[in-house]
Design a protein around this motif. Structure first.
Motif, PDB file in Angstrom:
ATOM      1  N   ASP A  16       1.765  -3.029   4.257  1.00  0.00           N
ATOM      2  CA  ASP A  16       1.088  -3.161   2.967  1.00  0.00           C
ATOM      3  C   ASP A  16       0.542  -2.297   3.103  1.00  0.00           C
ATOM      4  OD1 ASP A  16       2.278  -5.606   2.597  1.00  0.00           O
ATOM      5  OD2 ASP A  16      -0.272  -7.133   2.928  1.00  0.00           O
ATOM      6  N   ASP A  17      -0.149  -1.447   4.163  1.00  0.00           N
ATOM      7  CA  ASP A  17      -1.265  -0.718   4.188  1.00  0.00           C
ATOM      8  C   ASP A  17      -0.647   0.182   3.580  1.00  0.00           C
ATOM      9  OD1 ASP A  17      -0.108  -0.475   6.889  1.00  0.00           O
ATOM     10  OD2 ASP A  17      -1.527   0.664   7.467  1.00  0.00           O
ATOM     11  N   LEU A  18       0.936   0.717   3.854  1.00  0.00           N
ATOM     12  CA  LEU A  18       1.628   2.320   3.812  1.00  0.00           C
ATOM     13  C   LEU A  18       1.860   2.010   2.097  1.00  0.00           C
ATOM     14  CD1 LEU A  18       2.566   4.319   4.858  1.00  0.00           C
ATOM     15  CD2 LEU A  18       4.807   3.099   5.423  1.00  0.00           C
ATOM     16  N   LEU A  19       2.459   0.953   1.721  1.00  0.00           N
ATOM     17  CA  LEU A  19       2.865   0.530   0.785  1.00  0.00           C
ATOM     18  C   LEU A  19       1.750   0.724  -0.524  1.00  0.00           C
ATOM     19  CD1 LEU A  19       4.426  -2.612   0.910  1.00  0.00           C
ATOM     20  CD2 LEU A  19       5.568  -0.112   0.190  1.00  0.00           C
ATOM     21  N   ALA A  20       0.261   0.497   0.222  1.00  0.00           N
ATOM     22  CA  ALA A  20      -0.834   1.080  -0.683  1.00  0.00           C
ATOM     23  C   ALA A  20      -1.112   2.257  -1.147  1.00  0.00           C
ATOM     24  CB  ALA A  20      -2.029  -0.111  -0.300  1.00  0.00           C
ATOM     25  N   LEU A  21      -0.930   3.195   0.100  1.00  0.00           N
ATOM     26  CA  LEU A  21      -1.319   4.422   0.184  1.00  0.00           C
ATOM     27  C   LEU A  21      -0.312   5.101  -0.424  1.00  0.00           C
ATOM     28  CD1 LEU A  21      -1.473   5.772   4.272  1.00  0.00           C
ATOM     29  CD2 LEU A  21      -2.927   6.049   1.780  1.00  0.00           C
ATOM     30  N   GLU A  22       0.725   4.730  -0.297  1.00  0.00           N
ATOM     31  CA  GLU A  22       2.057   5.382  -1.533  1.00  0.00           C
ATOM     32  C   GLU A  22       1.753   5.112  -2.641  1.00  0.00           C
ATOM     33  OE1 GLU A  22       5.438   7.688  -2.697  1.00  0.00           O
ATOM     34  OE2 GLU A  22       4.290   8.303  -0.730  1.00  0.00           O
ATOM     35  N   VAL A  65      -0.340   9.996   3.647  1.00  0.00           N
ATOM     36  CA  VAL A  65       0.699   9.404   3.322  1.00  0.00           C
ATOM     37  C   VAL A  65       1.504   9.954   4.699  1.00  0.00           C
ATOM     38  CG1 VAL A  65       2.495   8.882   2.052  1.00  0.00           C
ATOM     39  CG2 VAL A  65       0.417   8.975   1.040  1.00  0.00           C
ATOM     40  N   GLN A  66       2.010  11.343   4.375  1.00  0.00           N
ATOM     41  CA  GLN A  66       3.033  11.467   5.357  1.00  0.00           C
ATOM     42  C   GLN A  66       2.891  11.588   6.765  1.00  0.00           C
ATOM     43  OE1 GLN A  66       5.486  13.826   4.708  1.00  0.00           O
ATOM     44  NE2 GLN A  66       5.332  12.591   2.740  1.00  0.00           N
ATOM     45  N   ALA A  67       1.047  11.355   7.524  1.00  0.00           N
ATOM     46  CA  ALA A  67       0.989  11.154   8.647  1.00  0.00           C
ATOM     47  C   ALA A  67       0.848   9.674   8.893  1.00  0.00           C
ATOM     48  CB  ALA A  67      -0.825  11.092   8.526  1.00  0.00           C
ATOM     49  N   ALA A  68       0.740   8.750   7.329  1.00  0.00           N
ATOM     50  CA  ALA A  68       1.417   6.904   7.771  1.00  0.00           C
ATOM     51  C   ALA A  68       2.992   6.935   8.016  1.00  0.00           C
ATOM     52  CB  ALA A  68       0.708   6.575   6.637  1.00  0.00           C
ATOM     53  N   VAL A  69       3.147   7.655   7.594  1.00  0.00           N
ATOM     54  CA  VAL A  69       5.053   8.066   7.259  1.00  0.00           C
ATOM     55  C   VAL A  69       5.569   8.425   8.599  1.00  0.00           C
ATOM     56  CG1 VAL A  69       7.296   8.651   6.165  1.00  0.00           C
ATOM     57  CG2 VAL A  69       5.179   8.021   4.650  1.00  0.00           C
ATOM     58  N   VAL A  88      12.543   6.711   6.098  1.00  0.00           N
ATOM     59  CA  VAL A  88      11.836   5.996   6.244  1.00  0.00           C
ATOM     60  C   VAL A  88      10.258   6.596   5.060  1.00  0.00           C
ATOM     61  CG1 VAL A  88       8.722   5.685   6.738  1.00  0.00           C
ATOM     62  CG2 VAL A  88      11.444   5.666   8.318  1.00  0.00           C
ATOM     63  N   GLU A  89      10.804   7.918   4.282  1.00  0.00           N
ATOM     64  CA  GLU A  89       9.968   8.474   3.830  1.00  0.00           C
ATOM     65  C   GLU A  89      10.529   8.370   1.857  1.00  0.00           C
ATOM     66  OE1 GLU A  89       8.522  12.250   1.765  1.00  0.00           O
ATOM     67  OE2 GLU A  89       9.260  12.463   3.340  1.00  0.00           O
TER      68      GLU A  89
END
Length: 65
Positions: free
Chosen positions: A8-14, A34-38, A52-53
């Motif tokens: 969820d946190d990655l989706l929220a960032l994007e 976002v890039q760091a999380a990806v 992934v991106e």
């Protein structure tokens, strides 16, 4: 293309980055986060970062696909 179960946190960032980009308000810091999380997610899953991106962008921008 791989199937993803993004956290969820990655989706929220994007989502936040996509909304900011649409309003011409995306900051370099926001894009970098976002890039760091990806990159981190790709490393954790062993999947190519570019896949992934692309999957993340598709999940946020075209959720009904």
């Amino acid at each position: 293309m791989a199937s993803f179960d993004f956290p969820d946190d990655l989706l929220a960032l994007e989502r936040a980055a996509w909304e900011a980009a649409q309003q011409h308000a995306l900051t370099p810091d926001q894009a970098a986060a976002v890039q760091a999380a990806v990159t981190e997610y790709a490393a954790e899953t062993g999947l190519p970062r570019v896949e992934v991106e692309m999957g993340l962008k598709r999940a946020v921008r075209h959720p009904d696909d």
